[in-house]
Design a protein around this motif. Structure first.
Motif, short mmCIF file in Angstrom:
data_model
loop_
_atom_site.label_atom_id
_atom_site.label_comp_id
_atom_site.label_asym_id
_atom_site.label_seq_id
_atom_site.Cartn_x
_atom_site.Cartn_y
_atom_site.Cartn_z
N ILE A 18 -3.56 -7.73 -6.19
CA ILE A 18 -4.06 -6.67 -7.09
C ILE A 18 -5.21 -5.92 -6.45
N VAL A 19 -6.19 -6.67 -5.92
CA VAL A 19 -7.34 -6.02 -5.29
C VAL A 19 -6.92 -5.26 -4.04
N TYR A 20 -6.00 -5.84 -3.28
CA TYR A 20 -5.53 -5.21 -2.05
C TYR A 20 -4.81 -3.89 -2.34
N ALA A 21 -4.01 -3.86 -3.41
CA ALA A 21 -3.30 -2.63 -3.76
C ALA A 21 -4.24 -1.57 -4.30
N ILE A 22 -5.24 -1.97 -5.08
CA ILE A 22 -6.19 -0.99 -5.65
C ILE A 22 -6.93 -0.25 -4.55
N ILE A 23 -7.29 -0.96 -3.48
CA ILE A 23 -7.99 -0.32 -2.37
C ILE A 23 -7.02 0.37 -1.42
N GLY A 24 -5.87 -0.26 -1.18
CA GLY A 24 -4.96 0.23 -0.15
C GLY A 24 -4.16 1.47 -0.54
N MET A 25 -3.76 1.60 -1.79
CA MET A 25 -2.94 2.76 -2.17
C MET A 25 -3.69 4.08 -2.05
N PRO A 26 -4.94 4.21 -2.55
CA PRO A 26 -5.66 5.47 -2.29
C PRO A 26 -5.91 5.71 -0.80
N LEU A 27 -6.13 4.63 -0.05
CA LEU A 27 -6.33 4.79 1.39
C LEU A 27 -5.08 5.35 2.06
N PHE A 28 -3.92 4.87 1.67
CA PHE A 28 -2.68 5.36 2.28
C PHE A 28 -2.37 6.79 1.83
N LEU A 29 -2.70 7.12 0.60
CA LEU A 29 -2.52 8.51 0.15
C LEU A 29 -3.42 9.45 0.94
N LEU A 30 -4.65 9.00 1.24
CA LEU A 30 -5.53 9.81 2.08
C LEU A 30 -4.95 9.96 3.48
N ILE A 88 0.82 -1.21 0.00
CA ILE A 88 0.00 0.00 0.00
C ILE A 88 0.86 1.26 0.00
N THR A 89 2.12 1.17 0.44
CA THR A 89 3.01 2.34 0.41
C THR A 89 3.81 2.42 -0.88
N THR A 90 3.67 1.44 -1.77
CA THR A 90 4.38 1.35 -3.06
C THR A 90 5.89 1.28 -2.86
N ILE A 91 6.37 0.81 -1.70
CA ILE A 91 7.82 0.62 -1.51
C ILE A 91 8.27 -0.60 -2.29
N GLY A 92 7.65 -1.74 -2.04
CA GLY A 92 7.92 -2.95 -2.81
C GLY A 92 9.36 -3.43 -2.74
N TYR A 93 9.78 -3.94 -1.57
CA TYR A 93 11.16 -4.43 -1.44
C TYR A 93 11.46 -5.58 -2.40
N GLY A 94 10.53 -6.49 -2.53
CA GLY A 94 10.75 -7.62 -3.44
C GLY A 94 11.39 -8.81 -2.77
N ASN A 95 11.59 -8.77 -1.45
CA ASN A 95 12.18 -9.93 -0.77
C ASN A 95 11.20 -11.09 -0.67
N THR A 149 1.22 -17.91 -5.25
CA THR A 149 0.02 -18.65 -5.60
C THR A 149 -0.88 -17.80 -6.50
N ARG A 150 -1.76 -18.47 -7.18
CA ARG A 150 -2.69 -17.76 -8.07
C ARG A 150 -3.63 -16.86 -7.28
N ASN A 151 -4.17 -17.39 -6.19
CA ASN A 151 -5.08 -16.59 -5.37
C ASN A 151 -4.35 -15.42 -4.71
N GLY A 152 -3.09 -15.65 -4.32
CA GLY A 152 -2.32 -14.58 -3.71
C GLY A 152 -2.07 -13.42 -4.66
N LYS A 153 -1.82 -13.72 -5.91
CA LYS A 153 -1.60 -12.65 -6.89
C LYS A 153 -2.89 -11.86 -7.16
N ILE A 154 -4.01 -12.56 -7.23
CA ILE A 154 -5.28 -11.86 -7.45
C ILE A 154 -5.62 -10.97 -6.26
N VAL A 155 -5.42 -11.50 -5.05
CA VAL A 155 -5.70 -10.72 -3.85
C VAL A 155 -4.76 -9.52 -3.75
#
Length: 382
Positions: free
Chosen positions: A166-178, A146-153, A158-164
């Motif tokens: 995407i959805v988690y970032a779409i909601i979380g990034m505007p929330l953190f900017l607010l 949500i902070t767009t740091i993205g260390y990459g460690n 999993t397939r479900n993890g990747k889908i979640v």
């Protein structure tokens, strides 16, 4: 005569419908959640919820990858032993055949373990999923999303993890900017009040000196205004001195406040003070991470570099805390709490940087306006 009995009708109390009550409660709840206090709890709660979700989705996958990697390593060692025993009777005569067979097996082993490494295997005998997707590791991952740091460690495999994700970032990034916008504004107003009451009081020697300089410059500009032949001397002084609504006067980039009451929110904080705050916060975090990660080989420069890269949301991922954080037993729980505190350091630090950028922007705009009005005043005199 019979007295007429007064018949009083019972007063009916107006009761709001149940649906209107629910709408009002929901409206009040949403207003509270997006207030200054509610937005902090909302961001922390959202990050904790993401930690449990990703831990549930990814932990089992990492354990399976680790077990497969260990099994394939044992099978490869047995295969090498059988190959050596088959060619052991005459190694001198068949050395080339032995080297060629070993090279083929090594290439297959290399490709296989590169694939396991991409899936998250680090080559250790410990179960990687137990530590990388613990609550502390999942909390760090949720925060970096949500902070767009993205260390990459660590990342979802999993397939479900990747889908979640995407959805988690779409909601979380505007929330953190607010969160950054609201909390940065609150911290900027609070710091203005502190700066005005501590650094701009009438007993401060620097402020008294600037007040004396202001009086002398006003007298000089009044005389210059009369020499320029302009009858409206107040307009000339407005070009040189920026009169603020709080009773203060801006002269050559210095804000001087009168003895009368003034609005604290019109105070401008110097850029040097903002830079000192950011440098001090980075150095304080560097000392903290240097103490926690000294066993991992971190120097003070490495810790300072990590704090700057993280707070600026660059996030290369070459330095990530966590080697000392994972342990065994009760020590692991204590160190995981430290890891959560490190995440709080990042959240507070990004809000602090947003505050400093806000204050620096106001100071730059104020200096530009002062410079433009001073230039206009000079051209008018000419």
């Amino acid at each position: 005569m019979e007295r007429r009995r007064s018949i009083r009708r019972p007063i009916r109390r107006y009761r709001r419908p149940w649906l209107k009550k629910c709408k009002e409660y929901v409206r009040n709840f949403i207003a509270f959640m997006f207030s200054n206090v509610g937005i902090i709890g909302l961001v922390i709660g959202y990050t904790i919820a993401g930690s449990f979700i990703f831990q549930f989705l990814e932990k089992g996958e990492q354990i399976e990858v680790h077990n497969n990697a260990v099994k394939n390593r044992e099978l490869f060692s047995k295969k090498l032993w059988n190959l050596t025993m088959d060619l052991n009777y005459d190694l001198r005569l068949r050395e080339k055949d032995y080297r060629a067979a070993i090279d083929v097996e090594l290439v297959l082993f290399q490709k296989m373990f590169v694939n396991f490494t991409r899936k998250g295997f680090d080559g250790s005998d410990d179960i990687q999923g137990e530590k990388s997707w613990s609550f502390a590791g999942a909390f760090l991952f949720s925060l970096t999303v949500i902070t767009t740091i993205g260390y990459g460690n660590i990342w979802p495999r999993t397939r479900n993890g990747k889908i979640v994700s995407i959805v988690y970032a779409i909601i979380g990034m505007p929330l953190f900017l607010l969160y950054l916008s609201n909390i940065g504004d609150v911290m900027a107003r609070s710091f203005k009040w502190i700066y005005a009451n501590l650094c701009l009081c009438r007993w401060c020697p620097g402020v008294a000196k600037r007040r004396a300089e202001r009086r002398m410059k006003r007298q000089m500009r009044e005389s210059l205004g009369s020499e320029c032949g302009d009858s409206n001397s107040s307009d000339d002084m407005e070009m040189a001195d920026v009169s603020l609504s709080d009773g203060s006067t801006q002269s050559e980039g210095h804000t001087v406040y009168s003895e009368e009451s003034y609005d604290v929110q019109n105070v401008t904080v110097p850029i040097t003070v903002c830079l000192m705050i950011m440098v001090g916060y980075i150095c304080g975090g560097a000392i903290l991470f240097f103490q926690w990660e000294s066993d991992s080989g971190w120097t003070f420069l490495d810790a300072s570099y990590f704090c700057f890269i993280s707070l600026s949301t660059i996030g290369f991922g070459d330095f990530v805390p966590g080697d000392k954080i994972y342990g065994q037993g009760k020590i692991e729980e204590i160190l995981e709490l430290k890891f959560v505190f490190c995440s709080m350091y990042l959240m507070l630090g990004m809000a602090l940087i947003a505050m400093c950028f806000n204050l620096m922007q106001e100071e730059v705009i104020n200096k530009i306006r002062t410079t433009v009005r001073t230039i206009k005043y000079i051209f008018r005199c000419r």
